[in-house]
Design a protein around this motif. Structure first.
Motif, PDB file in Angstrom:
ATOM      1  N   GLY A 170       0.844  -1.150   0.083  1.00 15.65           N
ATOM      2  CA  GLY A 170       0.117   0.020   0.079  1.00 15.65           C
ATOM      3  C   GLY A 170       0.732   1.453   0.027  1.00 15.65           C
ATOM      4  N   LYS A 171       0.367   2.466   0.066  1.00 11.68           N
ATOM      5  CA  LYS A 171       0.842   3.563   0.243  1.00 11.68           C
ATOM      6  C   LYS A 171       0.238   4.787   0.934  1.00 11.68           C
ATOM      7  N   ALA A 172       1.013   5.607   1.781  1.00 11.38           N
ATOM      8  CA  ALA A 172       0.178   6.340   2.676  1.00 11.38           C
ATOM      9  C   ALA A 172      -0.532   7.568   1.929  1.00 11.38           C
ATOM     10  N   VAL A 173      -1.724   7.766   2.156  1.00  8.50           N
ATOM     11  CA  VAL A 173      -2.347   9.031   1.444  1.00  8.50           C
ATOM     12  C   VAL A 173      -2.331  10.362   2.378  1.00  8.50           C
ATOM     13  N   GLU A 174      -2.034  10.110   3.519  1.00  8.42           N
ATOM     14  CA  GLU A 174      -1.948  11.314   4.571  1.00  8.42           C
ATOM     15  C   GLU A 174      -0.634  11.083   5.351  1.00  8.42           C
ATOM     16  N   PRO A 175      -0.225  11.993   6.011  1.00  7.83           N
ATOM     17  CA  PRO A 175       0.839  11.721   7.221  1.00  7.83           C
ATOM     18  C   PRO A 175       0.184  10.504   8.342  1.00  7.83           C
ATOM     19  N   ILE A 176       1.313   9.832   8.360  1.00  8.43           N
ATOM     20  CA  ILE A 176       1.039   8.691   9.464  1.00  8.43           C
ATOM     21  C   ILE A 176       2.237   8.556  10.699  1.00  8.43           C
ATOM     22  N   PRO A 177       1.807   9.268  11.742  1.00  9.37           N
ATOM     23  CA  PRO A 177       2.849   9.191  12.844  1.00  9.37           C
ATOM     24  C   PRO A 177       3.372   8.135  13.050  1.00  9.37           C
ATOM     25  N   ALA A 178       4.445   7.658  13.775  1.00  7.15           N
ATOM     26  CA  ALA A 178       4.949   6.531  14.314  1.00  7.15           C
ATOM     27  C   ALA A 178       4.047   6.054  15.344  1.00  7.15           C
ATOM     28  N   GLY A 179       3.466   4.889  15.558  1.00 12.27           N
ATOM     29  CA  GLY A 179       2.829   4.381  16.512  1.00 12.27           C
ATOM     30  C   GLY A 179       1.231   4.467  16.256  1.00 12.27           C
ATOM     31  N   ALA A 180       1.109   4.972  14.887  1.00 14.87           N
ATOM     32  CA  ALA A 180      -0.509   5.170  14.741  1.00 14.87           C
ATOM     33  C   ALA A 180      -0.876   3.933  13.789  1.00 14.87           C
ATOM     34  N   ARG A 181      -2.252   3.706  13.770  1.00 16.98           N
ATOM     35  CA  ARG A 181      -2.773   2.482  13.326  1.00 16.98           C
ATOM     36  C   ARG A 181      -2.747   2.657  11.669  1.00 16.98           C
ATOM     37  N   ILE A 182      -2.452   1.798  10.564  1.00 17.86           N
ATOM     38  CA  ILE A 182      -2.775   2.024   9.355  1.00 17.86           C
ATOM     39  C   ILE A 182      -4.121   1.425   8.940  1.00 17.86           C
ATOM     40  N   SER A 183      -4.964   2.193   8.303  1.00 12.26           N
ATOM     41  CA  SER A 183      -6.231   2.079   8.058  1.00 12.26           C
ATOM     42  C   SER A 183      -6.468   2.326   6.562  1.00 12.26           C
ATOM     43  N   THR A 184      -7.980   2.225   6.250  1.00 14.82           N
ATOM     44  CA  THR A 184      -8.454   2.313   5.043  1.00 14.82           C
ATOM     45  C   THR A 184      -8.522   4.135   4.748  1.00 14.82           C
ATOM     46  N   GLU A 185      -8.578   4.707   6.032  1.00 18.20           N
ATOM     47  CA  GLU A 185      -8.235   6.324   5.608  1.00 18.20           C
ATOM     48  C   GLU A 185      -6.955   6.741   5.409  1.00 18.20           C
ATOM     49  N   ASN A 186      -5.922   6.249   5.780  1.00 18.75           N
ATOM     50  CA  ASN A 186      -4.636   6.936   5.534  1.00 18.75           C
ATOM     51  C   ASN A 186      -3.614   5.998   4.708  1.00 18.75           C
ATOM     52  N   VAL A 187      -4.301   4.810   4.172  1.00 21.12           N
ATOM     53  CA  VAL A 187      -3.626   3.963   3.421  1.00 21.12           C
ATOM     54  C   VAL A 187      -4.278   3.447   2.260  1.00 21.12           C
ATOM     55  N   LYS A 188      -3.822   3.444   0.981  1.00 19.36           N
ATOM     56  CA  LYS A 188      -4.697   2.896  -0.163  1.00 19.36           C
ATOM     57  C   LYS A 188      -3.897   1.804  -0.674  1.00 19.36           C
ATOM     58  N   HIS A 189      -4.522   0.799  -1.592  1.00 15.35           N
ATOM     59  CA  HIS A 189      -4.052  -0.262  -2.253  1.00 15.35           C
ATOM     60  C   HIS A 189      -2.795   0.119  -2.874  1.00 15.35           C
ATOM     61  N   GLN A 190      -1.881  -0.617  -2.991  1.00 19.68           N
ATOM     62  CA  GLN A 190      -0.701  -0.697  -4.186  1.00 19.68           C
ATOM     63  C   GLN A 190       0.074  -1.819  -4.049  1.00 19.68           C
ATOM     64  N   ALA A 191       0.494  -2.381  -5.272  1.00 15.03           N
ATOM     65  CA  ALA A 191       1.101  -3.659  -5.378  1.00 15.03           C
ATOM     66  C   ALA A 191       2.169  -3.558  -6.376  1.00 15.03           C
ATOM     67  N   SER A 192       3.158  -4.332  -6.176  1.00 17.50           N
ATOM     68  CA  SER A 192       4.469  -4.326  -7.019  1.00 17.50           C
ATOM     69  C   SER A 192       3.864  -4.735  -8.447  1.00 17.50           C
ATOM     70  N   THR A 193       4.523  -4.558  -9.437  1.00 18.42           N
ATOM     71  CA  THR A 193       4.367  -4.941 -10.888  1.00 18.42           C
ATOM     72  C   THR A 193       4.997  -6.150 -11.165  1.00 18.42           C
ATOM     73  N   PHE A 194       4.739  -6.703 -12.200  1.00 16.88           N
ATOM     74  CA  PHE A 194       5.440  -7.888 -12.404  1.00 16.88           C
ATOM     75  C   PHE A 194       5.683  -7.963 -13.991  1.00 16.88           C
ATOM     76  N   THR A 195       6.590  -8.982 -14.092  1.00 19.88           N
ATOM     77  CA  THR A 195       6.997  -9.387 -15.584  1.00 19.88           C
ATOM     78  C   THR A 195       7.228 -10.834 -16.001  1.00 19.88           C
ATOM     79  N   GLY A 196       7.868 -11.017 -16.883  1.00 22.20           N
ATOM     80  CA  GLY A 196       8.232 -12.627 -16.936  1.00 22.20           C
ATOM     81  C   GLY A 196       9.344 -13.087 -15.826  1.00 22.20           C
ATOM     82  N   LYS A 197       9.733 -14.424 -15.863  1.00 19.43           N
ATOM     83  CA  LYS A 197      10.705 -14.771 -14.996  1.00 19.43           C
ATOM     84  C   LYS A 197      12.101 -13.896 -14.920  1.00 19.43           C
ATOM     85  N   THR A 198      12.381 -13.578 -13.870  1.00 18.40           N
ATOM     86  CA  THR A 198      13.630 -12.594 -13.951  1.00 18.40           C
ATOM     87  C   THR A 198      14.674 -13.497 -13.242  1.00 18.40           C
TER      88      THR A 198
END
Length: 548
Positions: free
Chosen positions: A65-93
């Motif tokens: 995922g990626k942060a969509v707003e500042p997240i201080p240390a010790g704060a819960r990550i949630s659907t409000e401050n984090v959005k889905h993000q995933a690594s891309t992929f190719t063929g066998k590397t």
């Protein structure tokens, strides 16, 4: 493992709460000391360091995922401050090595199974009654009513008896006693089992076979052929109307493709040819009874563990699933693969973000390319109807800490262990190669378990963190809980509890070994799974492109 928090992978920048943590609590992990910025419920994740908008969230050593707003240390990550993000992929590397686990304890062990003429070995011995089209569902249910109780396969309907007791209280003027009326435990229906070597007759119904697109009917015929071919099935009765898209000839073609020398008892009746409903049903019942006589002649005999074909499933997942239950199942999968058996990892929407790891585990370029093609085709089909893999997590998943599909997927993929990927199959294709196979299915629990049984699984391991009452008509489903609270709250559906991993009482390796021992007992018929005891015979064919 700390009894309060866990860092799953050294590269992670989030920690997992293993228990409810109050705001302000000082958390010490290795050399890190931080104060919690808010209450962190068990199973949820919180930031290890201050995070700026756009910063990547790393868990299981991968992008989730990626942060969509500042997240201080010790704060819960949630659907409000984090959005889905995933690594891309190719063929066998690259090519990844594999160090197989020590299986010396099980090398000479066997399970007691039903040997089929084609070399497969069943963990159960069922007769199937199936319709080629939904028009025959009613006739299938009539046959079910005729057979189940008389052959000793039915159970007492405790809920029907419960209502009868309430009716009696009402009619006798004792309404005040209804609210305190206890439900009695189920008991035998009083009929002795007629066929001792048959585990049951399974009656499948569905809503397909006609209408829709022809590809759906072809896929349905392929799926039903896979069920008939499954080693847990002794024979089948198939009811056809006659005019539907899912023609008998298509089913026969699919069966021939699976086994050109198919020799199981197979009864096919077409209502529009038989004439009256009474003639159809009397024929079906009479010929099925004669088929059962033949099926009962097969008995359990020792079989090597290499004959096990294990489906790997998760449903009702929680924030602990990827830490306890799924890795333990992955360990069991690795043990079975090392013993020469097969395992099947499905649920392609729940492999989002870990594709490259699985691609690199493929044994060759051809296998890797097939996986890439199927994953991309599925993703594009979902996007074409306005959806996407990022919409996969359910409200229950999110509530228990799986806030993005990539977090859910990274944990779900742990069910596949670490062994090489020997094959990649499309929906309804059959698993024939020893080792770990990837099977294209939705993440939907029942559609996925339905598919794995159709691809040859003779046992299914099903992990859950929230509790999912799912079974399969022909393949025993072993339900594995990610936490002990669930196992204690819903003991009627849970077979194996991996909560001791969270408590630090057992290792993943120990749980995987225990799971393999349990599989052997179930495969031998010594233990009935909770899903079997509850008659959870869930069957839903996949209408391609609709489900995630």
């Amino acid at each position: 493992m700390s009894h309060k928090v866990l860092k799953v992978h050294p590269d992670d920048n989030v920690l997992v709460a293993l228990t409810d943590l109050p705001v302000g609590e000082a958390i010490t992990y290795d050399s890190l000391v931080l104060s919690l910025a808010e209450n962190i419920p068990a199973k949820h994740k919180f930031a290890q360091f201050d995070m700026a908008p756009g910063q990547e969230i790393i868990m299981y050593g991968t992008l989730v995922g990626k942060a969509v707003e500042p997240i201080p240390a010790g704060a819960r990550i949630s659907t409000e401050n984090v959005k889905h993000q995933a690594s891309t992929f190719t063929g066998k590397t690259k090519t990844t090595g594999w160090r197989a686990p020590d299986v010396s304890k099980w090398v000479n062990k066997t399970f007691m199974g039903y040997h089929r003429e084609d070399g497969q070995v069943g963990t159960a011995n069922y007769w199937l009654v199936i319709p080629l089209v939904f028009c025959e569902n009613r006739n299938v249910n009539i046959i079910k009513q005729a057979f189940m109780e008389e052959l000793g396969f039915g159970r007492q309907d405790v809920y029907k008896s419960y209502v009868q007791q309430m009716v009696e209280l009402y009619q006798s003027g004792k309404v005040d006693q209804i609210s305190q009326l206890p439900l009695q435990a189920a008991s035998s229906n009083g009929h002795r089992r007629i066929f001792e070597n048959i585990d049951g007759i399974k009656f499948l119904t569905h809503e397909g076979g006609c209408g829709g697109i022809r590809q759906d009917s072809d896929a349905l015929c392929a799926l039903l052929a896979g069920y008939i071919h499954n080693p847990n099935v002794a024979g089948a009765t198939v009811l056809s109307l006659g005019c539907q898209n899912a023609q008998v000839s298509i089913l026969e073609e699919k069966l021939k493709a699976l086994n050109p020398n198919f020799s199981k008892p197979l009864i096919i009746l077409e209502q529009q040819q038989e004439g009256t409903e009474q003639e159809l049903l009397s024929q079906a019942i009479r010929r099925t009874f004669l088929g059962l006589i033949e099926a009962d002649k097969v008995t359990r005999k020792p079989a090597p563990l290499s004959k096990l074909v294990i489906g790997l499933e998760c449903g009702g997942s929680d924030g602990f699933s990827g830490i306890s239950a799924n890795p333990a199942v992955g360990q069991a999968s690795d043990l079975i693969v090392a013993l020469g058996g097969k395992s099947i990892l499905s649920e392609f929407p729940e492999l989002c973000g870990v594709e490259q790891e699985l691609i690199n585990r493929c044994v060759d370029e051809k296998t890797a390319d097939r996986f890439v093609q199927l994953m991309r085709a599925y993703a594009y089909a979902a996007e074409a109807v306005g959806s996407g893999f990022d919409m996969n997590p359910s409200p229950g998943n999110i509530k228990d800490g799986l806030i993005t599909d990539a977090i859910k997927s990274a944990g779900a993929a742990k069910k596949g262990g670490t062994s090489p990927v020997v094959d990649v199959l499309d929906y309804t294709e059959y698993a024939n190669k020893p080792g770990l196979t990837l099977l294209c299915t939705p993440g939907n629990d029942v559609e996925s378990t339905t598919a794995m049984a159709g691809s040859g699984a003779n046992i299914i391991l099903f992990t859950t963190g929230l509790g999912t009452p799912t079974g399969n008509p022909v393949t025993p489903v072993i339900k594995v809980s990610s936490n002990s609270k669930l196992a204690q709250r819903m003991p009627d559906i849970i077979d194996v509890d991996t909560g001791p991993v969270i408590a630090g009482e057992k290792t993943i390796e120990e749980m995987g070994a225990e799971m393999l021992d349990f599989i052997i007992e179930v495969a031998s018929g010594n233990i009935k799974t909770k899903a079997q005891l509850l008659d959870q015979d869930d069957f839903i064919p996949w209408k391609r492109g609709i489900s995630l």
